[in-house]
Scaffold this motif. Structure first.
Motif, PDB file in Angstrom:
ATOM      1  N   CYS A 104       0.958  -1.132   0.000  1.00  0.00           N
ATOM      2  CA  CYS A 104      -0.118  -0.019  -0.072  1.00  0.00           C
ATOM      3  C   CYS A 104       0.792   1.265   0.090  1.00  0.00           C
ATOM      4  O   CYS A 104       1.868   1.327   1.013  1.00  0.00           O
ATOM      5  CB  CYS A 104      -0.892   0.374   1.216  1.00  0.00           C
ATOM      6  SG  CYS A 104      -2.065  -1.258   1.207  1.00  0.00           S
ATOM      7  N   GLN A 191      -6.105   4.997   5.901  1.00  0.00           N
ATOM      8  CA  GLN A 191      -6.392   3.550   5.883  1.00  0.00           C
ATOM      9  C   GLN A 191      -7.898   3.025   6.223  1.00  0.00           C
ATOM     10  O   GLN A 191      -8.237   2.190   5.539  1.00  0.00           O
ATOM     11  CB  GLN A 191      -5.203   2.852   7.239  1.00  0.00           C
ATOM     12  CG  GLN A 191      -4.024   3.004   6.573  1.00  0.00           C
ATOM     13  CD  GLN A 191      -3.125   2.365   7.564  1.00  0.00           C
ATOM     14  OE1 GLN A 191      -3.449   2.172   8.762  1.00  0.00           O
ATOM     15  NE2 GLN A 191      -1.738   1.887   7.383  1.00  0.00           N
ATOM     16  N   LEU A 195      -7.696   1.336   2.621  1.00  0.00           N
ATOM     17  CA  LEU A 195      -7.225   0.001   2.541  1.00  0.00           C
ATOM     18  C   LEU A 195      -6.568  -0.496   3.782  1.00  0.00           C
ATOM     19  O   LEU A 195      -6.004   0.168   4.180  1.00  0.00           O
ATOM     20  CB  LEU A 195      -6.032  -0.260   1.370  1.00  0.00           C
ATOM     21  CG  LEU A 195      -6.304  -0.295  -0.026  1.00  0.00           C
ATOM     22  CD1 LEU A 195      -5.063   0.065  -0.790  1.00  0.00           C
ATOM     23  CD2 LEU A 195      -6.965  -1.272  -0.234  1.00  0.00           C
ATOM     24  N   TRP A 428     -11.434  -1.226  -4.452  1.00  0.00           N
ATOM     25  CA  TRP A 428     -10.220  -1.621  -4.183  1.00  0.00           C
ATOM     26  C   TRP A 428      -9.874  -3.335  -3.842  1.00  0.00           C
ATOM     27  O   TRP A 428      -9.131  -4.025  -4.502  1.00  0.00           O
ATOM     28  CB  TRP A 428      -9.599  -1.129  -2.886  1.00  0.00           C
ATOM     29  CG  TRP A 428      -9.047   0.608  -2.963  1.00  0.00           C
ATOM     30  CD1 TRP A 428      -9.765   1.557  -2.465  1.00  0.00           C
ATOM     31  CD2 TRP A 428      -7.963   0.886  -3.823  1.00  0.00           C
ATOM     32  NE1 TRP A 428      -9.193   2.719  -2.855  1.00  0.00           N
ATOM     33  CE2 TRP A 428      -8.034   2.372  -3.770  1.00  0.00           C
ATOM     34  CE3 TRP A 428      -6.961   0.297  -4.683  1.00  0.00           C
ATOM     35  CZ2 TRP A 428      -7.087   3.221  -4.122  1.00  0.00           C
ATOM     36  CZ3 TRP A 428      -6.079   1.073  -5.178  1.00  0.00           C
ATOM     37  CH2 TRP A 428      -6.063   2.552  -4.930  1.00  0.00           C
TER      38      TRP A 428
END
Length: 555
Positions: A104, A191, A195, A428
Motif C-alpha cells: 500500500c 487507512q 485499505l 479496491w
C-alpha cells in the motif's frame, strides 16, 4: 561353365523388379505417407504467452492512494507552513500469506488551504463545512483537512472526523514535530477510508490458507459482473395469516438507492415472490418460561436447505443470487425467536448466511388474534424489515464498519445507505480479488495445456489469453498510479477473458483420444501394409549383405 537358361534370367528379372517395387513402396510411405499423415493428424495449438503467465505469479501489486492534505493557517507552526507544498510517500507491505506481494502506497500531497476552504473550515458545524468544500472526484482519492487544535468544528473530545464523502478532518498541533505527528494521524484516517489488512484478507479469502486471515473472512460475495436479488415472503399458514407486504414500494424507497450507489461494482436485478405452505424444515423448541418458540444457533444451518428447494431462483441464473426471506411463523409455532450462541434472543430476529442471503422471522402481534377471526390480516412493517435486509446486504458485500482511529467521529451514511469512500474501498478489494482470480486461472490453464499436448488451442482461445494477460498488466499499472476506476474495469476484463478461455468447450480433454487409444486405432490400419514392406526391406538388406560377403568365382 554353362550359361544360365532363359528361365533363370527371367527369375532374376522378377527378383530385381520385386526389390525395386518394395523400395518404391517404402520410399513413398516414408517420404510422402508419413509427413502427410503427420500433418493431417497433428493438433493445432496456437502460441500462448507462457513466459508472461509465469511472471504473473511473481507479480507485485502496489496500491496507491492519493491523499491531498490541506492545512489551514493556524493548524501548524508558521515554519512548517512555509515548507508547503511538498509530497511525502508512505509505503508498507500487507502481511498476507499469498504468492502475490501487495504493498500500500499512500502518497500525501501537502498544500495550504485556499480562501474559500479557510472560510468553510472556520464554521462550527462540520456538515455545513463539508457542503461548502469541493468533493474529490477521483475514485480512491482522499482529501484531509487539518484544522486548528482549538477549532470548534469538531467536538472537543474528538481528534478527527470521517465524512460520508472522500473527505476527512484532523486536528492540527502546534509542536516542533507537528508535521510528523499529524502525518501519522492522517495515515490512520486514510487507512480506515481505503485499505486495511482486513479488507484485503476478505477479498483474497478464497486464495489464502485457512489461518487467522481467512477463517472468519469468507462472508463477502465473490466479484461478479452482475447479481440477482430475490425477496421472498414465506407464509406457511395462509389459513391463519393473510400477509400483505408492499415490496415494490420498499424496494423503490430503500433498496434501489443503495443499489444505484453500488452500481459501479456490478449490475443488479431485483425480483420478489410469495411462497405459501413453505416451512423452515426445522422444528422450533418451546420455551415454557416465555411461552414462545425459539431456533437455536446450531439449528440455523439446517433451515436453509429445505427452503432453498422452493425458491427456484438460482437454477437458471448466470450470476450469483442473493435470497432475502421474510418468514411469518405458523400459528402453532408463534411467536418464534432466534437465539444467539449465549441463548439470548437476537435483537433483529434475523440471521444471514455468507454468499447466500438472509432470513428474518416476523412475529405477529398477539393482540391481533383477539380482534378478528382467522385469517388475520397482517400488514408488514417494511421499514423495520428493510433495515435488517440492507444491513445484511452490506455484510454480504463485505461493507462492514471501518476500524476508525481513537477519538474519531464517524459520520452517518447518506440517504443511499452507502458512503462514497466505502464504495471506493469495495472497488479496491474487488480489483485485487479479480487480479488474483485471473492470475490463478491463467496459471492453471497454462499448466493444463502444458501437460496435455493433444488439446487443440484455437486462435480465439489464444486471443482471450493474450487479452487477459494484457488486462492484468494494465490493471496492475492503473492501481500503481492510483486510477481506481480504470483499474477495476481492467481487472473485470481480465477475469472475464481468463474464464472465457479456461471454460472454452474446445479445451475439453474428453474430446481427444489419449495415446494408447490412438495406437489401438492406427495399428490395425497400418500393420497389414507395413509388415510386407518391412519384410521385403529386411530380405533385400540380408541378400545385399550376403552378396557383399560372397567372393567372386574365377575360372
Amino acid at each position: 561353365m554353362a550359361a544360365a537358361g532363359p528361365g533363370a534370367a527371367a527369375t532374376d528379372i522378377d527378383v530385381v523388379r520385386g526389390k525395386r517395387a518394395a523400395l518404391f513402396f517404402a520410399a513413398v510411405a516414408i517420404v510422402l505417407g508419413l509427413p502427410l499423415w503427420w500433418k493431417t493428424t497433428e493438433t493445432y495449438r496456437a502460441p500462448l504467452p507462457y513466459s508472461e503467465i509465469s511472471r504473473l505469479n511473481a507479480l507485485q501489486l502496489r496500491l496507491m492512494v492519493p491523499i491531498t492534505v490541506v492545512y489551514t493557517g493556524d493548524s501548524v507552526p508558521l515554519d512548517d507552513l512555509e515548507k508547503l507544498p511538498f509530497t511525502v510517500v508512505h509505503e508498507r507491505e500487507i502481511p498476507l500469506k499469498y504468492k502475490m506481494k501487495i504493498k500500500c502506497r499512500f502518497q500525501k500531497a501537502y498544500r495550504r488551504a485556499l480562501e474559500h476552504e479557510e472560510e468553510a473550515l472556520s464554521l462550527s458545524n462540520v456538515r455545513e463545512a463539508e457542503a461548502m468544500l469541493a468533493e474529490p472526484q477521483e475514485e480512491g482519492s482522499v482529501t484531509v483537512y487539518v484544522i486548528s487544535e482549538h477549532s470548534s468544528l469538531l467536538p472537543k473530545d474528538k481528534m478527527s472526523y470521517i465524512g460520508p464523502k472522500r473527505t476527512a478532518v484532523v486536528r492540527g498541533l502546534i509542536h516542533r514535530e507537528a508535521l510528523n505527528i499529524i502525518g501519522r494521524r492522517i495515515i490512520q484516517v486514510a487507512q480506515a477510508m481505503s485499505l486495511t489488512e482486513d479488507v484485503l484478507a476478505a477479498a483474497l479469502a478464497d486464495h489464502l490458507p485457512e489461518d487467522k486471515w481467512s477463517s472468519d473472512k469468507r462472508r463477502p460475495l465473490k466479484s461478479s459482473l452482475g447479481y440477482e436479488i430475490t425477496f421472498s415472503l414465506l407464509n406457511p399458514d395462509p389459513k391463519s395469516h393473510d400477509v400483505q407486504w408492499d415490496i415494490e414500494g420498499a424496494v423503490e424507497r430503500y433498496v434501489q438507492p443503495f443499489l444505484n450507489a453500488l452500481s459501479a461494482a456490478g449490475n443488479f436485478s431485483v425480483d420478489s415472490q410469495i411462497l405459501y405452505y413453505a416451512v423452515l424444515g426445522v422444528n422450533p423448541r418451546f420455551d415454557p418460561a416465555s411461552s414462545s418458540y425459539y431456533l437455536a444457533t446450531h439449528s440455523l444451518p439446517h433451515v436453509i436447505n429445505p427452503v432453498e428447494s422452493r425458491l427456484g431462483s438460482s437454477a437458471a441464473s448466470l450470476y450469483p443470487v442473493l435470497n432475502f426471506l421474510l418468514y411469518v411463523p405458523e400459528l402453532a409455532h408463534a411467536p418464534l425467536y432466534i437465539q444467539d450462541k449465549d441463548g439470548a434472543p437476537v435483537a433483529t430476529n434475523a440471521f444471514h448466511s455468507p454468499r447466500w442471503g438472509g432470513i428474518m422471522v416476523y412475529n405477529i402481534d398477539p393482540t391481533a388474534y383477539n380482534t378478528s377471526g382467522l385469517p388475520v390480516r397482517v400488514e408488514v412493517d417494511m421499514v423495520r424489515v428493510m433495515e435488517v435486509f440492507l444491513a445484511q446486504l452490506r455484510l454480504l458485500f463485505g461493507i462492514a464498519q471501518p476500524q476508525v482511529p481513537p477519538k474519531c467521529l464517524l459520520s452517518e451514511p447518506n440517504s443511499e445507505g452507502l458512503m462514497v469512500w466505502e464504495l471506493d474501498r469495495l472497488l479496491w478489494a474487488r480489483s485485487v480479488e479479480n487480479l488474483a482470480t485471473a492470475t490463478t486461472t491463467l496459471t492453471s490453464l497454462a499448466q493444463l495445456l502444458g501437460k496435455i499436448s493433444n488439446i487443440v488451442i484455437k486462435d480465439d482461445v489464444a486471443s482471450e489469453v493474450y487479452q487477459a494477460v494484457a488486462a492484468v498488466q494494465k490493471a496492475a499499472g492503473e492501481l500503481a498510479t492510483g486510477h481506481l476506476a480504470s483499474a477495476f474495469l481492467a481487472s473485470q476484463e481480465a477475469v472475464t477473458s481468463s474464464e472465457r478461455a479456461f471454460f472454452d468447450p474446445s479445451l475439453l480433454h474428453l474430446l481427444y483420444f489419449p495415446d494408447d487409444q490412438k495406437f489401438a486405432i492406427y495399428i490395425p490400419l497400418f500393420l497389414p501394409m507395413a509388415v510386407p514392406i518391412l519384410l521385403s526391406l529386411v530380405k533385400i538388406f540380408l541378400e545385399t549383405r550376403k552378396s557383399w560377403k560372397k567372393p567372386e568365382k574365377t575360372d
